[in-house]
Enzyme design. Structure first.
Site, PDB file in Angstrom:
ATOM      1  N   ASP A  13     -11.668 -49.099 -69.262  1.00 40.56           N
ATOM      2  CA  ASP A  13     -12.985 -49.610 -69.650  1.00 40.56           C
ATOM      3  C   ASP A  13     -13.280 -49.044 -71.040  1.00 40.56           C
ATOM      4  O   ASP A  13     -12.620 -48.104 -71.494  1.00 40.56           O
ATOM      5  CB  ASP A  13     -14.018 -49.135 -68.618  1.00 40.56           C
ATOM      6  CG  ASP A  13     -15.444 -49.426 -69.031  1.00 40.56           C
ATOM      7  OD1 ASP A  13     -15.760 -50.586 -69.344  1.00 40.56           O
ATOM      8  OD2 ASP A  13     -16.244 -48.469 -69.069  1.00 40.56           O
ATOM      9  N   ASP A  44     -17.026 -48.930 -72.905  1.00 38.16           N
ATOM     10  CA  ASP A  44     -18.306 -48.223 -73.020  1.00 38.16           C
ATOM     11  C   ASP A  44     -18.438 -47.193 -71.907  1.00 38.16           C
ATOM     12  O   ASP A  44     -18.323 -47.518 -70.725  1.00 38.16           O
ATOM     13  CB  ASP A  44     -19.475 -49.206 -72.921  1.00 38.16           C
ATOM     14  CG  ASP A  44     -19.506 -50.210 -74.056  1.00 38.16           C
ATOM     15  OD1 ASP A  44     -20.572 -50.383 -74.653  1.00 38.16           O
ATOM     16  OD2 ASP A  44     -18.466 -50.818 -74.357  1.00 38.16           O
ATOM     17  N   ASP A  49     -15.964 -45.773 -65.786  1.00 33.88           N
ATOM     18  CA  ASP A  49     -17.055 -44.821 -65.544  1.00 33.88           C
ATOM     19  C   ASP A  49     -18.135 -45.354 -64.619  1.00 33.88           C
ATOM     20  O   ASP A  49     -19.157 -44.687 -64.448  1.00 33.88           O
ATOM     21  CB  ASP A  49     -17.702 -44.422 -66.877  1.00 33.88           C
ATOM     22  CG  ASP A  49     -18.555 -45.538 -67.462  1.00 33.88           C
ATOM     23  OD1 ASP A  49     -18.040 -46.669 -67.617  1.00 33.88           O
ATOM     24  OD2 ASP A  49     -19.744 -45.292 -67.747  1.00 33.88           O
TER      25      ASP A  49
END
Length: 216
Positions: free
Chosen positions: A10, A12, A170
């Site tokens: 991922d 961001d 995250d």
């Protein structure tokens, strides 16, 4: 995971701390359209499902679809010009990526950030390590996360299979994305969600620092 040869990241909250620039763009768009601005913590909670959903969550409840589209357009225009104002890799990320590439690992990014920005940020920050970067472009028939489409497309572009691949993110969206793609997931603890939240959403493997990913 010493045998793992493909890492799908991922963007961001995983590789880049983009929160301040995202919040600035959100609030610029809201201010431009005479809407109340949002706090950093609100924006943190709103991100993860793509910029359209981010703006839908940020505008006041009851905002009509046409106005929301205008706010979204303002956000995208501003963000493309200001996405590098404060955005930086998290500490240890460049070294981690360099180490993985030096071992012959294949590296890709899949994000729900719009495709143009995803590719631009990866070219700027990770030109020598990230081989493939794919953002949201559902108009081309590739569904955004948590659908597995972007992961499958990244694997296709890398020319590899799911064997020996792992997904790193995250958020709860990332946990679902990995599950839907049939990949193990490492949830990082320096991003936009905390351990308790991730545990509640099914996380099983954690990394507290980027170099822990290298040593897995």
């Amino acid at each position: 995971m010493k045998q793992t040869k493909t890492y799908i990241f991922d963007l961001d909250g995983t590789l880049l701390n983009t929160l301040d620039d995202l919040a600035a763009a959100v609030n610029h768009a809201l201010y431009t359209h005479n809407m109340p601005e949002r706090t950093i913590d609100e924006v943190r909670r709103f991100v993860g499902n793509g910029v359209r959903k981010l703006i839908e969550r940020a505008v006041p409840e009851g905002t009509d679809a046409q106005t929301t589209e205008c706010v979204l357009a303002t956000f995208q225009e501003y963000y493309l010009e200001h996405s590098l104002d404060t955005t930086r890799p998290y500490d240890g990320i460049p070294a981690m990526l360099t180490t993985l590439r030096s071992r012959g690992c294949r590296l890709a990014v899949v994000s729900n950030k719009f495709d143009t920005a995803t590719k631009a940020l990866c070219r700027h920050f990770f030109p020598d390590t990230i081989e493939v970067a794919i953002g949201e472009h559902e108009a081309q028939g590739i569904r955004k996360k948590p659908a597995p489409d972007t992961v499958k497309e990244a694997l296709r572009q890398l020319g590899v299979t799911t064997d020996g691949a792992v997904y790193i993110g995250d958020s709860d969206v990332d946990i679902l994305t990995a599950r839907n793609a049939g990949l193990p997931c490492i949830s990082v603890l320096w991003g936009f969600r905390d351990r308790e939240f991730l545990l509640e959403h099914g996380a099983t493997t954690f990394a507290e620092t980027p170099m822990e990913i290298v040593s897995e």
